[in-house]
Design a protein around this motif. Structure first.
Motif, PDB file in Angstrom:
ATOM      1  N   ALA A   8      -3.016   7.246   4.060  1.00 42.13           N
ATOM      2  CA  ALA A   8      -1.397   7.220   3.289  1.00 42.13           C
ATOM      3  C   ALA A   8      -1.273   5.887   3.480  1.00 42.13           C
ATOM      4  O   ALA A   8      -0.198   5.510   2.439  1.00 42.13           O
ATOM      5  N   ILE A   9      -0.964   4.791   4.092  1.00 45.15           N
ATOM      6  CA  ILE A   9       0.107   4.661   4.409  1.00 45.15           C
ATOM      7  C   ILE A   9      -0.486   3.011   3.667  1.00 45.15           C
ATOM      8  O   ILE A   9       0.369   2.604   3.175  1.00 45.15           O
ATOM      9  N   ALA A  10      -2.004   2.866   3.074  1.00 48.07           N
ATOM     10  CA  ALA A  10      -2.227   1.785   2.279  1.00 48.07           C
ATOM     11  C   ALA A  10      -2.520   2.183   1.029  1.00 48.07           C
ATOM     12  O   ALA A  10      -1.980   1.294   0.672  1.00 48.07           O
ATOM     13  N   GLY A  11      -2.285   3.345   0.927  1.00 46.54           N
ATOM     14  CA  GLY A  11      -2.629   3.511  -0.342  1.00 46.54           C
ATOM     15  C   GLY A  11      -0.829   3.551  -0.693  1.00 46.54           C
ATOM     16  O   GLY A  11      -0.451   3.086  -2.007  1.00 46.54           O
ATOM     17  N   HIS A  12       0.119   3.625   0.075  1.00 40.99           N
ATOM     18  CA  HIS A  12       0.944   3.751  -0.362  1.00 40.99           C
ATOM     19  C   HIS A  12       2.038   2.347  -0.383  1.00 40.99           C
ATOM     20  O   HIS A  12       2.561   1.745  -1.384  1.00 40.99           O
ATOM     21  N   MET A  13       1.884   2.273   0.267  1.00 40.26           N
ATOM     22  CA  MET A  13       1.804  -0.122   0.240  1.00 40.26           C
ATOM     23  C   MET A  13       1.663  -0.619  -0.708  1.00 40.26           C
ATOM     24  O   MET A  13       1.953  -0.842  -1.316  1.00 40.26           O
ATOM     25  N   THR A  14       0.190  -0.535  -1.511  1.00 37.79           N
ATOM     26  CA  THR A  14      -0.274  -0.591  -2.359  1.00 37.79           C
ATOM     27  C   THR A  14       0.468  -0.298  -3.496  1.00 37.79           C
ATOM     28  O   THR A  14       0.396  -1.328  -4.268  1.00 37.79           O
ATOM     29  N   LEU A  15       0.725   0.844  -3.365  1.00 34.25           N
ATOM     30  CA  LEU A  15       1.657   1.371  -4.776  1.00 34.25           C
ATOM     31  C   LEU A  15       3.017   0.300  -4.671  1.00 34.25           C
ATOM     32  O   LEU A  15       3.350   0.263  -6.043  1.00 34.25           O
ATOM     33  N   GLU A  16       3.738   0.258  -3.323  1.00 33.19           N
ATOM     34  CA  GLU A  16       4.880  -0.524  -3.634  1.00 33.19           C
ATOM     35  C   GLU A  16       4.319  -2.193  -3.092  1.00 33.19           C
ATOM     36  O   GLU A  16       5.647  -2.344  -3.699  1.00 33.19           O
ATOM     37  N   GLY A  17       3.210  -2.336  -4.152  1.00 32.21           N
ATOM     38  CA  GLY A  17       2.775  -3.832  -4.773  1.00 32.21           C
ATOM     39  C   GLY A  17       3.042  -4.354  -2.851  1.00 32.21           C
ATOM     40  O   GLY A  17       2.766  -5.820  -3.743  1.00 32.21           O
ATOM     41  N   LEU A  22      10.662  -4.342   9.241  1.00 27.26           N
ATOM     42  CA  LEU A  22      10.253  -3.193   8.633  1.00 27.26           C
ATOM     43  C   LEU A  22      10.578  -3.041   6.912  1.00 27.26           C
ATOM     44  O   LEU A  22       9.882  -1.982   6.663  1.00 27.26           O
ATOM     45  N   VAL A  23      11.692  -2.756   6.902  1.00 27.37           N
ATOM     46  CA  VAL A  23      12.195  -2.236   5.627  1.00 27.37           C
ATOM     47  C   VAL A  23      12.222  -2.839   4.939  1.00 27.37           C
ATOM     48  O   VAL A  23      11.566  -1.628   3.794  1.00 27.37           O
ATOM     49  N   PRO A  24      11.178  -4.450   4.324  1.00 24.16           N
ATOM     50  CA  PRO A  24      10.810  -4.289   3.470  1.00 24.16           C
ATOM     51  C   PRO A  24       9.356  -3.135   2.898  1.00 24.16           C
ATOM     52  O   PRO A  24       9.060  -3.630   1.609  1.00 24.16           O
ATOM     53  N   PHE A  25       8.979  -2.837   3.555  1.00 22.64           N
ATOM     54  CA  PHE A  25       7.586  -1.968   3.510  1.00 22.64           C
ATOM     55  C   PHE A  25       7.899  -0.222   3.785  1.00 22.64           C
ATOM     56  O   PHE A  25       7.246   0.536   2.654  1.00 22.64           O
ATOM     57  N   PHE A  26       9.128  -0.245   4.434  1.00 20.25           N
ATOM     58  CA  PHE A  26       9.204   1.269   4.812  1.00 20.25           C
ATOM     59  C   PHE A  26      10.546   2.364   4.276  1.00 20.25           C
ATOM     60  O   PHE A  26      11.525   2.877   4.909  1.00 20.25           O
ATOM     61  N   GLY A  27      11.771   0.703   4.047  1.00 22.24           N
ATOM     62  CA  GLY A  27      12.862   1.168   3.653  1.00 22.24           C
ATOM     63  C   GLY A  27      13.275   0.961   5.490  1.00 22.24           C
ATOM     64  O   GLY A  27      12.969   0.671   5.740  1.00 22.24           O
TER      65      GLY A  27
END
Length: 364
Positions: free
Chosen positions: A15-24, A172-177
């Motif tokens: 889930a994290i890998a997919g989401h972070m990839t979608l976020e660029g 962590l903000v640049p990744f997860f807000g």
């Protein structure tokens, strides 16, 4: 955009890998087993549904820990608790002081254990953080298909030492807000893990459905009286926190913070919080509700409580009953005061280990 390494290729890791990839972001995934990547490679990515929609292929899928973590801004450990001891030993040999590693989620003592491994390796530690629960409420619904039921509104986080928590949150903000929030210290955060409180009682008290692999939604197994039992078990956890000098939120406060559920009976609040996901109960004694929540949850609490003279009779009972039902001696592989190097340490010394990273000589 930054670089992030995900340690673990299970439902949370994917889930994290997919989401972070979608976020660029530049995403690397580590698993000990090449077979964990077969479905991702066949699908040409991880398919996400629910609160996150889309399909994405991480930049790197590898069984080489150094390759995954080398130069990564953030390293997220998203592996089961029983893998933490092995992973901590390995991570202590490859991570650099400027890197941030976060156990997401951790269990009581994950960060302290990694601090000890760095000391044993004779290396300066990375910035180490842990959370009380996963930011992502998710499950695999098929090979490389992850349903994200929710991304929690706020998840407590703390570092060891706690004086660096604000630094970790900012990184962590640049990744997860801003979804990670200051959890105080690693003792408060570790004891704020409420998974054993909710997962274990319904599973144990409906054990025939486990043996039958009925896979009923976990929340449907909670009756009024089981709700009362969950509350009583939770009160023992809160009491342990007070005996160690910290205040930890109740399970019901967790439901409010994470899912916005703040009213109704115990059963009504559980249904409101978890009903949408409808995640199934355990279908065997190898399920993580047993193999993680007991030896790295209830047992850890019980062990530390016994050492400082704090009574947890209900917790102790669930540990013992589950050993008989599961045919396991949890202490052999679980996390205890002894495995953390805290044998003979009083409440003040235990708190110091979690807050400042000052481990007793015996621990290192």
């Amino acid at each position: 955009m930054g670089s992030i390494a995900i340690i673990g290729a299970g439902n949370v890791g994917q889930a994290i890998a997919g989401h972070m990839t979608l976020e660029g972001h530049d995403v690397r995934v580590f698993s000990r087993w090449e077979r964990d990547y077969a479905a991702i490679e066949q699908r040409e990515g991880i398919e996400l549904s629910g609160d996150v929609e889309g399909s994405a292929m991480p930049a790197l899928l590898t069984t080489d820990l150094a390759a995954a973590t080398g130069g990564a801004d953030v390293v997220v450990v998203a592996a089961p608790a029983f893998a933490h001891p092995y992973l901590s030993e390995a991570l202590a040999t490859v991570l650099e002081p400027e890197q941030l590693v976060i156990f997401q989620p951790g269990v009581l003592g994950s960060a302290v254990e990694l601090v000890g491994k760095f000391v044993q390796a004779g290396r300066a530690p990375a910035l180490i953080a842990e959370t009380a629960t996963s930011l992502y409420t998710c499950r695999l619904r098929g090979p490389a298909q992850v349903y994200v039921g929710a991304i929690k509104q706020a998840v407590p986080l703390a570092t060891v030492p706690s004086s660096r928590t604000a630094e970790a949150l900012a990184r962590l903000v640049p990744f997860f807000g801003e979804r990670y929030v200051d959890g105080g210290d690693a003792l408060q955060v570790g004891l704020a893990n409420v998974n054993p409180v909710y997962h274990v009682p319904p599973a144990i008290l409906n054990f025939k459905t486990v043996e039958d692999a009925a896979r009923l939604p976990q929340h449907t197994l909670v009756t009024e009286r089981i709700g009362e039992l969950i509350n009583a078990l939770d009160e023992e956890r809160i009491g342990l926190g007070r005996a160690l000098g910290v205040e930890v939120p109740s399970f019901w406060s967790f439901l409010e913070t994470s899912y916005g559920v703040d009213e109704g009976s115990y059963v009504e609040r559980i249904v409101a919080g978890y009903g949408r996901q409808g995640f199934p109960e355990p279908d065997s004694v190898e399920h993580r509700y047993f193999t993680e929540d007991i030896p790295f949850g209830l047992l850890t609490w019980s062990s530390i409580a016994a050492q400082i003279g704090s009574a947890m009779p209900l917790t102790d009972s669930f540990v013992r009953i589950s050993e008989v039902l599961c045919g396991r001696a949890w202490e052999a592989d679980g996390r205890t005061a002894e495995s953390l190097g805290l044998t003979g340490v009083d409440a003040e010394g235990i708190r110091a280990a979690f807050v400042t990273g000052a481990l007793p000589v015996a621990a290192v």
